[in-house]
Design an enzyme around this catalytic site. Sequence first.
Site, PDB file in Angstrom:
ATOM      1  N   TYR A 177       0.703  -1.333   0.251  1.00  0.00           N
ATOM      2  CA  TYR A 177      -0.310   0.336   0.257  1.00  0.00           C
ATOM      3  C   TYR A 177       0.762   1.361   0.295  1.00  0.00           C
ATOM      4  CZ  TYR A 177      -0.040   0.895   5.532  1.00  0.00           C
ATOM      5  OH  TYR A 177       1.941   1.319   6.651  1.00  0.00           O
ATOM      6  N   CYS A 178       0.322   2.700  -0.325  1.00  0.00           N
ATOM      7  CA  CYS A 178       0.749   3.927  -0.005  1.00  0.00           C
ATOM      8  C   CYS A 178      -0.120   5.192   0.087  1.00  0.00           C
ATOM      9  CB  CYS A 178       1.260   4.032  -1.825  1.00  0.00           C
ATOM     10  SG  CYS A 178       0.308   3.674  -2.975  1.00  0.00           S
ATOM     11  N   ARG A 179      -0.031   5.725  -0.699  1.00  0.00           N
ATOM     12  CA  ARG A 179      -0.951   6.968   0.146  1.00  0.00           C
ATOM     13  C   ARG A 179      -2.840   6.721  -0.433  1.00  0.00           C
ATOM     14  NH1 ARG A 179       3.880  11.627  -2.666  1.00  0.00           N
ATOM     15  NH2 ARG A 179       5.247  10.985  -1.038  1.00  0.00           N
ATOM     16  N   CYS A 183      -2.237   6.672  -5.823  1.00  0.00           N
ATOM     17  CA  CYS A 183      -0.775   6.916  -5.320  1.00  0.00           C
ATOM     18  C   CYS A 183      -0.534   5.942  -6.607  1.00  0.00           C
ATOM     19  CB  CYS A 183      -0.128   7.101  -4.298  1.00  0.00           C
ATOM     20  SG  CYS A 183       1.741   6.626  -3.503  1.00  0.00           S
TER      21      CYS A 183
END
Length: 226
Positions: A177-179, A183
Amino acid sequence: MEKREFKNKIYTELAKVTKALGNPRRMEIIDLLAQGPFSVEKIAEQTSLSVANASQHLQVLKGALLVEISRKGNFIYYHLAGESVFQVWRALRELGLAQNAEAEKLVHDFYHSENQLEPVTLKELRQKITGQDVVILDVRPGEEYEHGHIKEAISIPVEELAGRMDELPRDSEIIAYCRGPLCVYADEAVSLLREKGFKAKRLKEGYPDWKAMGFPAEISHLDNSE
């Protein structure tokens, strides 16, 4: 105060918020600040703006009371004025993706390119954590992980992933996962992992969305935006 005067004034004040948000760069800044506080220099770097332009956008957001500043020593950091700011941005993002066919197509096509799989939803990840052998991988920059992250997630920034894959188990499913959904760090990570034989998917949304749902998170007590 007459009724019409009241309505004119209150709608004018509320329109300041929508006007401040009605700019693609400022939306991106809000999305970034949902990860934690940043200096204007870091915001400029992450959004490909000049420091002067980033500062101008921040002043507009600050004037609309969406962003505040805090000081740490000689440094000034910008952060969201409250959790409600992210909630508004999240609702606006979801409304745009639901009502704007072109925006929805852009995201759909990106997620369903030949190298990607259907992303995992927040609720699906919550279920996987309790019932399956899964590794949660945070691929944002390290300082964002330090501001806050999904509980028990491990941090390997996407630019370090190629050299640190030996830290990941090959017999577990990896959810990167990221932002957030706009993203691309998680998509880059999933592509790298799958090329090396890992079973990997991306989380559809990001850490701020996870936290907003009230799911288990680890948050830095030094983060003044909380």
